[in-house]
Scaffold this active site. Structure first.
Site, PDB file in Angstrom:
ATOM      1  N   GLU A   6     -12.126  15.922  15.450  1.00  0.00           N
ATOM      2  CA  GLU A   6     -11.570  15.136  14.348  1.00  0.00           C
ATOM      3  C   GLU A   6     -10.279  15.815  13.907  1.00  0.00           C
ATOM      4  O   GLU A   6     -10.228  17.038  13.806  1.00  0.00           O
ATOM      5  CB  GLU A   6     -12.508  15.074  13.135  1.00  0.00           C
ATOM      6  CG  GLU A   6     -13.790  14.303  13.330  1.00  0.00           C
ATOM      7  CD  GLU A   6     -14.623  14.278  12.044  1.00  0.00           C
ATOM      8  OE1 GLU A   6     -14.047  14.499  10.951  1.00  0.00           O
ATOM      9  OE2 GLU A   6     -15.845  14.066  12.141  1.00  0.00           O
ATOM     10  N   GLU A  39     -20.085  19.112  11.676  1.00  0.00           N
ATOM     11  CA  GLU A  39     -19.710  19.939  10.533  1.00  0.00           C
ATOM     12  C   GLU A  39     -20.910  20.619   9.855  1.00  0.00           C
ATOM     13  O   GLU A  39     -21.136  20.460   8.643  1.00  0.00           O
ATOM     14  CB  GLU A  39     -18.900  19.121   9.530  1.00  0.00           C
ATOM     15  CG  GLU A  39     -17.580  18.633  10.129  1.00  0.00           C
ATOM     16  CD  GLU A  39     -16.668  17.927   9.128  1.00  0.00           C
ATOM     17  OE1 GLU A  39     -17.140  17.609   8.021  1.00  0.00           O
ATOM     18  OE2 GLU A  39     -15.496  17.709   9.469  1.00  0.00           O
TER      19      GLU A  39
END
Length: 502
Positions: A275, A158
C-alpha cells in the site's frame, strides 16, 4: 537547457505497474466495480490486485456446522471463485492477503471497518491452518499450480496497529505467520509467502521479523510493508484532512526494507510496498486533486529503484473503509460510482503506461523514454509545496534537447492540472452537487479528459528543442514521433479561400 542522452541508460523500472489496491475484495462481485476495473486495465494494465477480506465472513469461506452431535467445518469458495474469475478475465492476477479472521474461528470480538473484519487471532491455529490449506488447495485445483505460483501470498494486514491486529501483539503475529507460512509450503513449496505488511513508523518490526523467521527457520519469499506521508487526520463530517510530508519520504520508506535487512537471511528478497499513497484516509479529498498527481509523479518515476512493487491504495473510490461513500469524490483515483470520470492521479498512471521501455533521462521534474519504433516520450511535472504554506509555483519551465532520428517531429501533448483533466474543479464550480444529474455527469465526463495539443516541431542536428511551461500542479505527457510529410506538392494552406499566393 537539459541535453537528453541519445543512448538509453537501461530499462525503465515498471514496479509501479506490478500491483494496485482495491479495499475489500468482496466489492469485485459488483458489476459497476468490474466495469471500472475493466476500464483501468484498458488504460493502464496492472499485473496484480490486492485487497482485504479474502477470509472475512462476507466472502462466506469458513462455514462451521453441527451434525450428529459434532462440530464440523465446510469451506465454501463460491464468492472467491467469482472474484478471481472476474480478475483473471480482466487480465489481472490476485495478490492474496490472508485475512481477516472468520468470526466463528476468532478468539475475540474486535473488528475494523463498518463491514466488521475481525482482527483477533484464531482460537485454534490448527483450524486456521486447515482454512489456509483448504483455500490454497482449492485455488490450485481450480486455476492450476503454475498459475497460483505467480500469486504472492501476504499474511495479514498492518499487524503493528491495534486497529488491525488485537493489541498489536507482535509475538501473536509471529505465531500466525509461522503457522501460515508452513501451511502454504505444505500445499506447494514454490508458492510465494511473505509479510509482515506493516504500516509506516514500525520499521523495527522488520528487524524482529527477520530474527524470528531465521531463528525458527520460517519460510519467507518476500518482504512487505506500507508507505504513507500523511499526519494524523483532522476529522470533519464525512471527511478528513491531513498534513503531508515531502514525497521524497515515500521513496525513503520504499528503501527501508533493503537497508534494514542487510546482513540478515531476508537480505536480497523482493520488497513489495503493498500500500502507498499520500493519505491513507479514504475520505481525504487530497486524492481527487491535481496536486496529488504532481506530488506522486516523482515517486512513480523513481520508486522502482527502491522496491520491486509499490501498490497505489486504491484504484476504486468505493472501498468503504470509512463507511459507504457519501460524496461524489471518495478515496481512489477513479470514480467507480460514476464510471469513466477519471481523476488526475488516474491520468498520471495512464501517462506512465504510455512511456517507452528504454530509459533516456530522469530528473526531479521529468522522465524521458524511447520506444522500439523510435518514438520518444517525455513525462514532466510541476513541483508542489506539500506544506501548504504556499500554493506552489504558478509556472514551471522545463527545456529539453531530445534526440530524434527525423527531419521534423510530430508532438502530441496531454496535460492535467487545476483546469484540465480535473472533474473535481468542474464539480466545485457547478456547486458541488451531491447527486449530479445526467447533464452534470456529462459535463464531469468531459472535464475529466486531459487537455490536448498537437504540434509540429523542427529537428536540428538530430535533436528536438522541447520548451515546456507547466502550470500549477500540472503533469504533462509529450509524445514525439518522427514526421514524414506526405502532403501532395500542390497543397498550400494559403489557397484555402481560393486566392493564389503571391
Amino acid at each position: 537547457m537539459i541535453r537528453v542522452p541519445a543512448e538509453p541508460s537501461g530499462r525503465l523500472p515498471d514496479a509501479w505497474r506490478h500491483c494496485v489496491g482495491t479495499g475489500r475484495i468482496e466489492l469485485a462481485l459488483r458489476r459497476d466495480y468490474q466495469d471500472s476495473l475493466k476500464l483501468l486495465q484498458q488504460d493502464i494494465g496492472f499485473r496484480h490486485i490486492r485487497g482485504h477480506g479474502l477470509l472475512s465472513d462476507g466472502m462466506g469461506v469458513h462455514r462451521p456446522y453441527d451434525h450428529d452431535g459434532a462440530r464440523r467445518v465446510h469451506h465454501s469458495f463460491t464468492y472467491v471463485d467469482q472474484v478471481i474469475d472476474a480478475y483473471l478475465d480482466l487480465g489481472i492476477r490476485p495478490f492474496l492477503e490472508l485475512g481477516f479472521m472468520p468470526e466463528e474461528m476468532a478468539s475475540g470480538e474486535q473488528t475494523v471497518f463498518w463491514w466488521r473484519g475481525n482482527v483477533t487471532p484464531p482460537r485454534s491455529h490448527q483450524e486456521w491452518a486447515a482454512l489456509v490449506r483448504a483455500t490454497l488447495t482449492h485455488l490450485v485445483d481450480r486455476y492450476g499450480l503454475d498459475e497460483v505460483r505467480t500469486w504472492p501470498i501476504e499474511v495479514w494486514n498492518e499487524p503493528n496497529l491495534s486497529d488491525f491486529w488485537q493489541n498489536a501483539d507482535e509475538p501473536a503475529y509471529h505465531r500466525l505467520y509461522q503457522v501460515t507460512a508452513a501451511t502454504v509450503k505444505e500445499v506447494d513449496a514454490s508458492l510465494q509467502v511473505g509479510g509482515p505488511a506493516i504500516s509506516p513508523g514500525a520499521d523495527e518490526w522488520l528487524d524482529r521479523f527477520a530474527e524470528f523467521t531465521e531463528r525458527h527457520d520460517v519460510p519467507v519469499d518476500f518482504v512487505s510493508k506500507h508507505a504513507y506521508t500523511s499526519g494524523p487526520p483532522q476529522h470533519v463530517p464525512f471527511g478528513s484532512y491531513q498534513t503531508l510530508a515531502p514525497a521524497e519520504q515515500l521513496l525513503e520508506q520504499f528503501a527501508t526494507p533493503h537497508e534494514r535487512l542487510k546482513g540478515t537471511r531476508l537480505a536480497g528478497l523482493p520488497v513489495h510496498i503493498t500500500e502507498f499513497n499520500s493519505s491513507y484516509c479514504p475520505d481525504n479529498p487530497i486524492h481527487d486533486t491535481a496536486f496529488n498527481a504532481a506530488y506522486l509523479a516523482p515517486v512513480l518515476a523513481h520508486g522502482g529503484d527502491h522496491a520491486d512493487s509499490f501498490s497505489y491504495w486504491t484504484f476504486s473510490d468505493m472501498f468503504e473503509e470509512a463507511g459507504v461513500p457519501t460524496a461524489l469524490f471518495h478515496g481512489g483515483f477513479g470514480l467507480l460510482t460514476h464510471r469513466q470520470v477519471r481523476k488526475p492521479t488516474y491520468h498520471l498512471y495512464a501517462f506512465m503506461a504510455r512511456m517507452g521501455p528504454d530509459l533516456l533521462a530522469r530528473g526531479d521534474d521529468h522522465l524521458v523514454t524511447r520506444h522500439p519504433d523510435g518514438r520518444v516520450t517525455v513525462l514532466a511535472w510541476a513541483p508542489v509545496d506539500p506544506s501548504g504554506e504556499t500554493p506552489g509555483p504558478e509556472r514551471h519551465r522545463l527545456r529539453l534537447l531530445i534526440p530524434l532520428a527525423a527531419e521534423e517531429a510530430f508532438a502530441r501533448r496531454s496535460s492535467v492540472d487545476e483546469e484540465y483533466g480535473n472533474a473535481r474543479t468542474a464539480w466545485q464550480r457547478m456547486g458541488s452537487p451531491r447527486s449530479p444529474d445526467r447533464h452534470q455527469l456529462g459535463v464531469l465526463h468531459e472535464a475529466a479528459e486531459p487537455g490536448r495539443r498537437h504540434l509540429r516541431l523542427p529537428v536540428a542536428e538530430g535533436r528536438v528543442s522541447l520548451d515546456l511551461t507547466l502550470t500549477r500542479h500540472e503533469v504533462t505527457l509529450v509524445e514525439l514521433s518522427p514526421l514524414r510529410d506526405e502532403a501532395p506538392p500542390w497543397t498550400d494552406e494559403r489557397r484555402l479561400l481560393g486566392r493564389n499566393p503571391r
